[in-house]
Design an enzyme around this catalytic site. Structure first.
Site, PDB file in Angstrom:
ATOM      1  N   ARG A   1      -3.085 -10.431 -13.666  1.00 32.47           N
ATOM      2  CA  ARG A   1      -1.886 -10.052 -12.916  1.00 32.47           C
ATOM      3  C   ARG A   1      -1.049 -11.304 -12.717  1.00 32.47           C
ATOM      4  O   ARG A   1      -1.510 -12.291 -12.147  1.00 32.47           O
ATOM      5  CB  ARG A   1      -2.255  -9.454 -11.559  1.00 32.47           C
ATOM      6  CG  ARG A   1      -1.026  -9.145 -10.697  1.00 32.47           C
ATOM      7  CD  ARG A   1      -1.434  -8.520  -9.376  1.00 32.47           C
ATOM      8  NE  ARG A   1      -0.269  -8.308  -8.520  1.00 32.47           N
ATOM      9  CZ  ARG A   1      -0.018  -8.980  -7.406  1.00 32.47           C
ATOM     10  NH1 ARG A   1      -0.843  -9.932  -7.010  1.00 32.47           N
ATOM     11  NH2 ARG A   1       1.054  -8.722  -6.694  1.00 32.47           N
TER      12      ARG A   1
ATOM     13  N   ASN B   1      -7.127 -11.223 -10.824  1.00 31.33           N
ATOM     14  CA  ASN B   1      -5.970 -11.186  -9.922  1.00 31.33           C
ATOM     15  C   ASN B   1      -6.117 -12.383  -8.985  1.00 31.33           C
ATOM     16  O   ASN B   1      -6.855 -12.323  -8.003  1.00 31.33           O
ATOM     17  CB  ASN B   1      -5.947  -9.868  -9.147  1.00 31.33           C
ATOM     18  CG  ASN B   1      -4.719  -9.724  -8.255  1.00 31.33           C
ATOM     19  OD1 ASN B   1      -3.966 -10.670  -8.054  1.00 31.33           O
ATOM     20  ND2 ASN B   1      -4.535  -8.533  -7.709  1.00 31.33           N
TER      21      ASN B   1
ATOM     22  N   GLU C   1      -4.086  -1.486  -9.241  1.00 29.60           N
ATOM     23  CA  GLU C   1      -3.414  -2.370 -10.190  1.00 29.60           C
ATOM     24  C   GLU C   1      -4.375  -2.851 -11.265  1.00 29.60           C
ATOM     25  O   GLU C   1      -3.981  -3.049 -12.420  1.00 29.60           O
ATOM     26  CB  GLU C   1      -2.816  -3.561  -9.439  1.00 29.60           C
ATOM     27  CG  GLU C   1      -1.693  -3.174  -8.495  1.00 29.60           C
ATOM     28  CD  GLU C   1      -1.533  -4.116  -7.315  1.00 29.60           C
ATOM     29  OE1 GLU C   1      -0.414  -4.614  -7.114  1.00 29.60           O
ATOM     30  OE2 GLU C   1      -2.530  -4.343  -6.596  1.00 29.60           O
TER      31      GLU C   1
ATOM     32  N   ARG D   1       5.489 -12.390   5.969  1.00 27.04           N
ATOM     33  CA  ARG D   1       6.816 -12.626   5.402  1.00 27.04           C
ATOM     34  C   ARG D   1       7.868 -11.846   6.180  1.00 27.04           C
ATOM     35  O   ARG D   1       7.626 -10.723   6.619  1.00 27.04           O
ATOM     36  CB  ARG D   1       6.844 -12.223   3.923  1.00 27.04           C
ATOM     37  CG  ARG D   1       6.072 -13.164   3.023  1.00 27.04           C
ATOM     38  CD  ARG D   1       5.984 -12.637   1.600  1.00 27.04           C
ATOM     39  NE  ARG D   1       4.627 -12.259   1.256  1.00 27.04           N
ATOM     40  CZ  ARG D   1       4.276 -11.621   0.144  1.00 27.04           C
ATOM     41  NH1 ARG D   1       5.203 -11.280  -0.742  1.00 27.04           N
ATOM     42  NH2 ARG D   1       3.014 -11.310  -0.090  1.00 27.04           N
TER      43      ARG D   1
ATOM     44  N   HIS E   1       5.537  -5.786  -7.250  1.00 24.25           N
ATOM     45  CA  HIS E   1       4.538  -4.711  -7.115  1.00 24.25           C
ATOM     46  C   HIS E   1       4.659  -3.681  -8.230  1.00 24.25           C
ATOM     47  O   HIS E   1       4.266  -2.536  -8.084  1.00 24.25           O
ATOM     48  CB  HIS E   1       4.649  -4.010  -5.738  1.00 24.25           C
ATOM     49  CG  HIS E   1       4.235  -4.853  -4.588  1.00 24.25           C
ATOM     50  ND1 HIS E   1       4.954  -4.917  -3.428  1.00 24.25           N
ATOM     51  CD2 HIS E   1       3.183  -5.691  -4.425  1.00 24.25           C
ATOM     52  CE1 HIS E   1       4.371  -5.750  -2.573  1.00 24.25           C
ATOM     53  NE2 HIS E   1       3.294  -6.239  -3.170  1.00 24.25           N
TER      54      HIS E   1
END
Length: 396
Positions: A92, A11, A381, A240, A180
């Protein structure tokens, strides 16, 4: 596959590579770790076994890039996994565009198509792909699998993916993608294992971390999400801004004379919790602060979560379960309590003791009388990527 086989999961971000190694066939964790501060100087490496004990640690006075980081990681894996064989590596990858609705074996043709998507995720996709290129050079025969954060949302109804734009614009791929997805896919697969009644339920999951989003799921399928064309949309995040009137962007450029690169930096790196508070993007720092700007940043995030929760519940025609995941969702009892207080109208009622000190792992933290059950599902994940990688490995 032999008992000594394993898969590795990568990742990669702009300045880090997180990794884990899983034994086959049960995908039990062998070790995990990260390489931090790529490109920035004083790069650090740490690896831990399944029990959390440190099994490797290293630092460099100068900065490494992704290629050098992957070269070191391969060498470490060969030493640490003496007697094991890495059969495949799963990655990922934040964006699969309209082309990929599931995991994909990575080759030069696929990479060429993914490179064309870089303008859709300029701050993420190049860094996701860098270790893939590095491994192709360092271990050209090794099978690599891409798992896309957008794939889970390709099942959404067409209306949920559409902007009100002319078709000549829409046909260029300008639509709501959602992100996501690997986290939400894991939640959708995990919840029914703990409560079979939730297999066909209307669920809103909140993946809250430095990147934050929410997803409405019905029967384990994505119905709507807060992130859209890019991963800057929706909720306020660590740095963000989240949803922003497009007119603000035009104003910043035309009236304030800001360059596009400056606006991009503002939206992605200088806003959110950090921008509002002026202190930090870390929720733990903000919760410990007495500065009113810190409380304002938290309050704004909670408010926006509440607004989006109402919208997502409407897209489902009701709500059966609310799930918290991600670094903030899993660790901030204060934020969970505030969100659920605002969601009392939907029927959410937290068990205060369970919320303050939840049991480890997947846990229900609402009262027995709560009409909407509230769950904690720690993000995983990496395990989702490992499952996809094993599936493709078995069919290769």
């Amino acid at each position: 596959m032999g008992a000594s086989d394993c898969v590795a999961i990568i990742n990669a971000g702009s300045s880090s590579i997180k990794f884990s190694v899983h034994r086959l066939p049960d995908l039990a964790l062998a070790f995990k770790g990260r390489i931090e501060n790529l490109y920035r100087g004083a790069t650090r490496f740490i690896a831990q076994d399944a029990d959390g004990a440190t099994v490797g640690e290293h630092s460099w006075p100068d900065a490494l890039d992704h290629h050098a980081g992957m070269a070191f990681l391969i060498g470490f894996a060969e030493r640490e996994l003496d007697g094991y064989r890495v059969r495949a590596v799963g990655h990922r990858i934040v964006h699969g565009g309209v082309d990929y609705s599931g995991p994909q074996r990575l080759d030069e043709t696929v990479l060429e198509r993914l490179e064309r998507l870089v303008p859709l995720a300029p701050l993420h996709l190049p860094h996701n792909l860098a270790p893939v290129h590095a491994l192709m050079a360092l271990a050209p025969g090794l099978m690599q699998v891409g798992c896309f954060d957008t794939a889970f949302h390709t099942a959404q109804p067409a209306l949920a993916q559409a902007f009100a734009l002319p078709p000549e614009i829409t046909d260029l791929g300008i639509r709501r993608y959602g992100f996501h997805g690997l986290s939400y896919e894991y939640i959708a697969a995990t919840l029914p294992q703990h409560d079979p009644a939730l297999a066909g339920a209307r669920v809103v999951a909140a993946h809250l971390g430095n990147g934050a989003s929410m997803c409405a799921m019905h029967g384990g399928r994505s119905v709507a999400s807060t992130m859209g064309f890019t991963a800057v949309d929706g909720l306020p995040m660590g740095t963000r801004c989240g949803a922003l009137d497009p007119g603000v962007v035009i104003y910043l450029i035309e009236e304030l004379g800001m360059k596009v690169s400056s606006v991009q930096r503002l939206m992605y790196q200088e806003s959110g919790l950090l921008g509002v508070s002026g202190l930090s993007s870390d929720m733990r720092t903000l919760e410990a602060s007495s500065d009113p700007r810190a409380q304002l940043a938290i309050d704004l995030m909670v408010y926006r979560i509440g607004r989006e929760l109402g919208s997502l519940a409407a897209s489902l025609g009701g709500l059966d379960a609310l799930v918290f995941s991600g670094g903030i969702g899993e660790n901030s009892a204060r934020l969970r309590a505030a969100v659920c207080r605002d969601a009392a109208w939907l029927g959410a009622e937290l068990d205060e003791a369970l919320n303050a000190a939840p049991p480890p792992g997947v846990a229900r933290i609402s009262t027995p009388a709560s009409r909407v059950c509230v769950w904690l599902v720690p993000a995983n994940e990496e395990l989702m990527i490992a499952r996809h990688t094993l599936d493709l490995l078995e069919t290769a």
